[in-house]
Design a protein around this motif. Sequence first.
Motif: not given
Length: 186
Positions: A5-14, A18-23, A28-35, A37-40
């Motif tokens: 995947l291109p880096s623009s589609l990868i979760c931004v969490a350090p 994983n790929p970003r979540w798509q609604d 696309y969301n910034q993160f792959c999951s709520k986990r 997102r909530n940790a960052n």
Amino acid sequence: MQQELPSSLICVAPGCTNPRWQDHNGDYNQFCSKRCRNANLHLQNATVAGAVATSESAEADPHSNACIICKTAPYNTAHRSLFCGVACAQRSMEMAPGIIKIPQSHPIFTDISNQFQTTWRYTNVPFKPAKHIYFILISAASEAAYVAYRTKVEQEGNFLKRGRTEGNQSRRFYGATRQCMLGDPG
């Protein structure tokens, strides 16, 4: 074989790959999951691309050491980076081109301002302290081109072996009259 995947589609969490979540609308969301997102939570405050970003809270805090992207987590002092981690560094490349004003209360502002003053060599012009310092946002492609050039210069000159920086990289200050309005009022 799975396609990368291109880096623009990868979760931004350090550390997350994983790929970003798509609604359901395909956004696309910034993160792959709520986990992630909530940790960052500090990564959810990033600024909008193309704007001159400032931080009112960082400007007001005399002991600010916040990352210039998320403005929440401390910047990485070990690597002398203005970012708290890889996710914010990658985010800055996604925001390029643009500039971010470094608050006067930020330790990096003080460091660069001091370097500017100590390297002032003009005897016929009185020194004036820095009022504004900006970080220039560059794309991943521009960064890669620069690193490739620096590596080539290093291979030809072996500067590290002579106690210099890689590729003989040096910070220089240059003042000029400008016609563009980028960074105004600054």
